[in-house]
Write a protein that holds these residues in place. Structure first.
Motif, PDB file in Angstrom:
ATOM      1  N   PHE A 251       0.837  -1.197   0.000  1.00  0.00           N
ATOM      2  CA  PHE A 251       0.000   0.000   0.000  1.00  0.00           C
ATOM      3  C   PHE A 251       0.876   1.253   0.000  1.00  0.00           C
ATOM      4  N   GLU A 252       1.952   1.235   0.765  1.00  0.00           N
ATOM      5  CA  GLU A 252       2.868   2.380   0.759  1.00  0.00           C
ATOM      6  C   GLU A 252       3.571   2.498  -0.587  1.00  0.00           C
ATOM      7  N   GLN A 253       3.947   1.361  -1.152  1.00  0.00           N
ATOM      8  CA  GLN A 253       4.650   1.382  -2.436  1.00  0.00           C
ATOM      9  C   GLN A 253       3.750   1.851  -3.575  1.00  0.00           C
ATOM     10  N   ALA A 254       2.439   1.726  -3.364  1.00  0.00           N
ATOM     11  CA  ALA A 254       1.480   2.148  -4.399  1.00  0.00           C
ATOM     12  C   ALA A 254       1.108   3.623  -4.274  1.00  0.00           C
ATOM     13  N   GLU A 255       1.785   4.359  -3.410  1.00  0.00           N
ATOM     14  CA  GLU A 255       1.476   5.777  -3.176  1.00  0.00           C
ATOM     15  C   GLU A 255       1.418   6.554  -4.492  1.00  0.00           C
ATOM     16  N   GLY A 256       0.303   7.250  -4.685  1.00  0.00           N
ATOM     17  CA  GLY A 256       0.121   8.033  -5.898  1.00  0.00           C
ATOM     18  C   GLY A 256      -0.233   7.214  -7.113  1.00  0.00           C
ATOM     19  N   GLY A 257      -0.443   5.906  -6.910  1.00  0.00           N
ATOM     20  CA  GLY A 257      -0.779   5.031  -8.036  1.00  0.00           C
ATOM     21  C   GLY A 257      -1.952   4.134  -7.722  1.00  0.00           C
TER      22      GLY A 257
END
Length: 487
Positions: A251-257
């Motif tokens: 979820f953090e890695q998907a920030e802005g996506g």
């Protein structure tokens, strides 16, 4: 002389019609009033955004057409330009129509001079929603061009909605719905059988959204062990458990996506409550941490079973389901869009022509006929598998993919299905049919003896709950038992 005047008149009429056709074709709204404040031009774009018909507008004054109390465009803009002769550039105007429709417009208004006097005032504008659609479409095209320019595609969303192949009405409607939904940030649940292309739709929706420049993170919830899924999604801090480190979750890695949760129906019930909290609070807490970390990403999920079955069988929490399925998109199986089989065949042939260096042009009419009669339990993925397998068996230089190129194990499937569907004698029962009927009755009796409890029945039968669910769907037992309430 008279002929020359007539020719000029005809040319002027043609030019006038051409200009009006062009004005009707552009995406901007064009609105013109004369010096008497009568509306003399009202193009199709204004008709579409305001919901009015030009025959009910032309020849009337603004005050006669726009009766809503908060409409003041005539007083604050039209008359001002008519009086001062100065244009008004790139202004925002908000007004409500009599039908209750709220308009939010960016406009520019200009005076039109004829023989030294102001003869008309014309406004060119765009509705805010239309501007947003234009921006998103531009971003999608920009991303697609960048992707095509790269010889090696980077990790992320590789596909676009334009990549979805099909000419059938139902697939066109599905793509249109996906394109509309992609413009907003509401969670989306994609529903479709295995092999229908759920992930391609997720890729395409990401690339058509305002999150397109961010990462696309796909997660197969069924492929990750339950014990690891929580740390994979939400991350961990050092010392939270043996071997744990400071690792950001997906979820953090998907920030802005976009994060794509495939096979969401396989997520453990205990973890679903934590996912619900993330969706509600827009924040995550890593395992072992007390700190809340804000996240901003689009959530798209997918399931290969009927979403309402997941509720009835308590596979997905109702509160999580309705949070994930703000919008549901159902992808039709291949057997319901058989008109697409021929174009899909050509698409896959071209794909593997490029890989194998072949010059195959098409499938034979006999093979296409078999394909169109087959029921395709594996959907588009199965069709691609057959095409790839067959092309591996072709000789260089062959141009038509025929039945002889199909691997033997597919020979039996295609032929048997055709014979069973066309020539089956209702008085003859095959061993396969008899076994299926016995299995169906056995499962029905086990369900009845366990008060329709899925979990308990699966234990008695010695299979997993998910495997039992597939059996129920195969034998259409769910429809028979729903009225009694499966638990």
């Amino acid at each position: 002389m008279r002929d020359s005047d007539e020719e000029k008149t005809i040319e002027l009429v043609k030019e006038n019609q051409l200009l009006r056709t062009i004005i009707d074709s552009i995406h901007e709204g064009v609105f013109v009033t004369n010096e008497k404040n009568e509306i003399i031009l009202y193009n199709q774009e204004v008709e579409k955004t305001e919901g009015l018909k030009r025959e009910n507008v032309l020849g009337k004054t603004e005050d006669q057409v726009y009766l809503s109390a908060d409409y003041n465009f005539n007083e604050t803009v039209t008359k001002k330009v008519l009086r001062t002769g100065k244009p008004v550039m790139e202004q925002f105007h908000k007004y409500k129509l009599e039908n209750g429709h709220q308009m939010n417009v960016i406009y520019s208004t200009f005076p039109f001079y004829y023989q030294g006097k102001i003869a008309a005032v014309y406004s060119i504008g765009r509705d805010i929603n239309q501007i947003n659609r234009f921006i998103l479409n531009t971003l999608e095209m920009e991303n697609k061009l960048k992707t095509e320019e790269n010889t090696v595609r980077q990790i992320g969303a590789r596909y676009f909605l334009d990549d979805i192949v099909g000419i059938s009405a139902n697939i066109h409607e599905t793509v249109l719905l996906a394109r509309k939904v992609a413009r907003h940030n509401s969670p989306v649940l994609i529903v479709g059988e295995t092999g229908t292309g759920k992930e391609i739709f997720a890729h395409g929706m990401h690339n058509s959204s305002c999150y397109a420049k961010g990462p696309f993170i796909p997660v197969n919830c069924a492929a990750i062990p339950d014990t690891l899924l929580e740390s994979v999604l939400f991350g961990s801090v050092k010392g939270a458990f043996t071997g744990a480190g400071d690792i950001p979750g997906l979820f953090e890695q998907a920030e802005g996506g976009t994060i794509f949760l495939d096979e969401i129906n396989s997520m453990p019930f205990s973890l679903q409550a934590k996912l619900l909290r993330v969706l509600q609070d827009k924040s995550v807490r890593r395992i072992g941490s007390k700190e809340e970390i804000s996240v901003n990403c689009r959530v798209i999920s997918a399931t290969n079973i009927d979403p309402f079955d997941t509720l009835n069988e308590k596979i997905i929490r109702p509160d999580l389901f309705f949070r994930l399925a703000t919008v549901a998109i159902n992808i039709p199986p291949l057997r319901e869009r058989k008109v697409d089989i021929q174009v899909l065949c050509k698409h896959f042939i071209n794909k593997y022509n490029n890989e194998f260096g072949f010059i195959v042009e098409d499938v034979s009419s006999d093979l296409l006929s078999l394909f169109e009669k087959y029921h395709w339990p594996g959907n588009v993925r199965e069709l691609e598998n057959i095409i790839e397998s067959a092309m591996n068996l072709m000789e260089p230089g062959e141009k038509i993919l025929a039945f002889r190129h199909i691997p033997n194990y597919y020979h039996e499937r295609l032929n048997n299905y055709q014979q069973n569907s066309q020539n089956r004698n209702p008085d003859i029962v095959t061993l396969h049919d008899a076994l299926l009927e016995f299995e169906k009755k056995f499962i029905e009796e086990a369900l009845a003896s366990n008060d329709n409890n899925i979990t308990q029945t699966a234990k008695v039968l010695g299979i997993s709950r998910q495997h039992l669910h597939l059996k129920l769907k195969t034998h259409k037992i769910l429809k028979n038992f729903k009225r009694n309430g499966i638990k």
